[in-house]
Each structure stands twice: as structure tokens, then as C-alpha cells.
Design a protein around this motif. Sequence first.
Motif, PDB file in Angstrom:
ATOM      1  N   GLU A 156       1.002  -1.231  -0.085  1.00 48.13           N
ATOM      2  CA  GLU A 156      -0.076  -0.061   0.078  1.00 48.13           C
ATOM      3  C   GLU A 156       1.011   1.196   0.085  1.00 48.13           C
ATOM      4  N   ILE A 157       0.715   2.233  -0.984  1.00 53.09           N
ATOM      5  CA  ILE A 157       1.433   3.235  -1.068  1.00 53.09           C
ATOM      6  C   ILE A 157       0.526   4.405  -0.361  1.00 53.09           C
ATOM      7  N   HIS A 158       0.690   4.898   0.747  1.00 50.29           N
ATOM      8  CA  HIS A 158       0.198   5.718   1.451  1.00 50.29           C
ATOM      9  C   HIS A 158       0.351   7.347   1.126  1.00 50.29           C
ATOM     10  N   LEU A 159      -0.367   7.986   0.760  1.00 52.42           N
ATOM     11  CA  LEU A 159      -0.368   9.316   0.289  1.00 52.42           C
ATOM     12  C   LEU A 159      -1.116  10.244   1.611  1.00 52.42           C
ATOM     13  N   THR A 160      -1.137  11.612   1.240  1.00 55.65           N
ATOM     14  CA  THR A 160      -1.997  12.442   2.275  1.00 55.65           C
ATOM     15  C   THR A 160      -3.202  11.893   2.535  1.00 55.65           C
ATOM     16  N   GLN A 161      -4.143  11.927   1.536  1.00 57.68           N
ATOM     17  CA  GLN A 161      -5.456  11.544   1.778  1.00 57.68           C
ATOM     18  C   GLN A 161      -6.068  10.151   1.045  1.00 57.68           C
ATOM     19  N   LYS A 162      -5.046   9.415   0.668  1.00 54.96           N
ATOM     20  CA  LYS A 162      -5.321   8.387  -0.225  1.00 54.96           C
ATOM     21  C   LYS A 162      -4.179   7.242  -0.247  1.00 54.96           C
ATOM     22  N   LYS A 163      -4.632   6.052  -0.694  1.00 55.79           N
ATOM     23  CA  LYS A 163      -3.598   5.204  -0.926  1.00 55.79           C
ATOM     24  C   LYS A 163      -3.733   4.214  -2.171  1.00 55.79           C
TER      25      LYS A 163
END
Length: 228
Positions: A156-163
Motif C-alpha cells: 500500500e502506497i500511502h499519500l496524504t489522503q489516499k492510498k
Amino acid sequence: MNCIIIEDQLPAQRILKRYIEDIGTLNLVGTYSNALQALDTINSQKVDLLFLDIHLPKLSGIDFLKTLSNSPHVILTTAFSDYALESYEFNVVDYLLKPFSFERFVKAVSKVSALKNTIQTKEAPVQDIFIKSGYEHIRINLTDIYFIKSDADYTEIHLTQKKHLSSETLKNWEEKLAQHKFLRVHKSYLVNTSKITKLMGNQIYLDDQKIIPIGRAYKEGLISQYSN
């Protein structure tokens, strides 16, 4: 780092050679008794660091620096302090007054290592990557990634408000992103160290209020890097 010694006194040469061998992070590629002898090596090989005496036959260390258009990092080694101020005009990293201890030598070499790391960090471009997520290839800026988590056969690539889900393994991401300040902190987590705000117990707090665990085996390495 590749280094060379330019020193006309044999006892001083022997001390430098011993210190270079003992520190373990330097590779000595040449030792010369005058500066002119070293020119071929500097021009033909990758030399990262130069240990340079000031009082040399034929050409002084300071005058030698004036002739170099693209000098390696320089640590001056001399028994005289008179030239200290003048030497820093030539981007000399440190100035070792003879006789100097191994501890003082290590400190000088550490300055060079820190300087090289800073330069490499500044030169490293911000990169975008494309990840394959399902049937899509999604473009992501590396600075937007907070952490990557292993989840069964996916990551899972986790960004600020999404993945985003990726089929690449965490080990592949670790190897790919090592030079971009991403660090393995848990058997299941890879974190962007620039996003860390604090460490508390066995948890890492990120600047978007996300909290991820830190494995016991990884904690010491993270604290060491995070404190630099």
C-alpha cells in the motif's frame, strides 16, 4: 572515498597511512612527496579527498590549490597555523595542526563525509514514479508518499489522503527508494523520513498525524539517522 596524501615528511606519511587504514572508510590511491607528482592521479582518477601539507618542495600546498580548477575536498596537514585563514579561501574542509590525534583525524574526515552527503542530497532531483495499480499506471511524486506498507501479496502506497495498491514487494520499494530518504522501520513498513515529526516508544508520528509502528530491530538505525 578515494584519497591521496601529499606530504614530504616520511613520519607524517606513515601516520596518515595508519590513520587511513584504521578508519576503514578511505581508500588510499597514492602518496606523494611533492604536489606536482600528484597531478596525474588527480586528473586521471576519481579522487574525493586530498591530505595536503603546506610546506612542500617546489610548490607549496597553498600555491598548488591555486592551480586546481576542480579540486577534491582538501584537509590541510601542517605544523604551522599561519595559513589557516588563507586556506579557507580555497574551500578547505579542515586544517589539522601536527601532531594531531586519531580522534581529530576522524573528526576532519567526518566533515568531508557530511559535506558530500549534503551535496548529493541537494543534487538529487525530486522524482516522480509510476506505479501499476490494477490496470492503471499512476504517476506519484516521491515527496507525496508518507509510508509504504506490506499487505499480503501487495504493498500500500500511502499519500496524504489516499492510498494506492502496488504489486511490487516492500523489498523492491526499499531498494528503489533508498537514496530518497526512505527507510525500513518495520518488517511491514517503509517510511519517508522527511515526514517524521517525532518518535515515541515503539511508534513513529508523521506530520499528517499518521502513526506507524517501529520494529525493535530497526529502532536503533532509525534513531541514528533521524538525529543527524
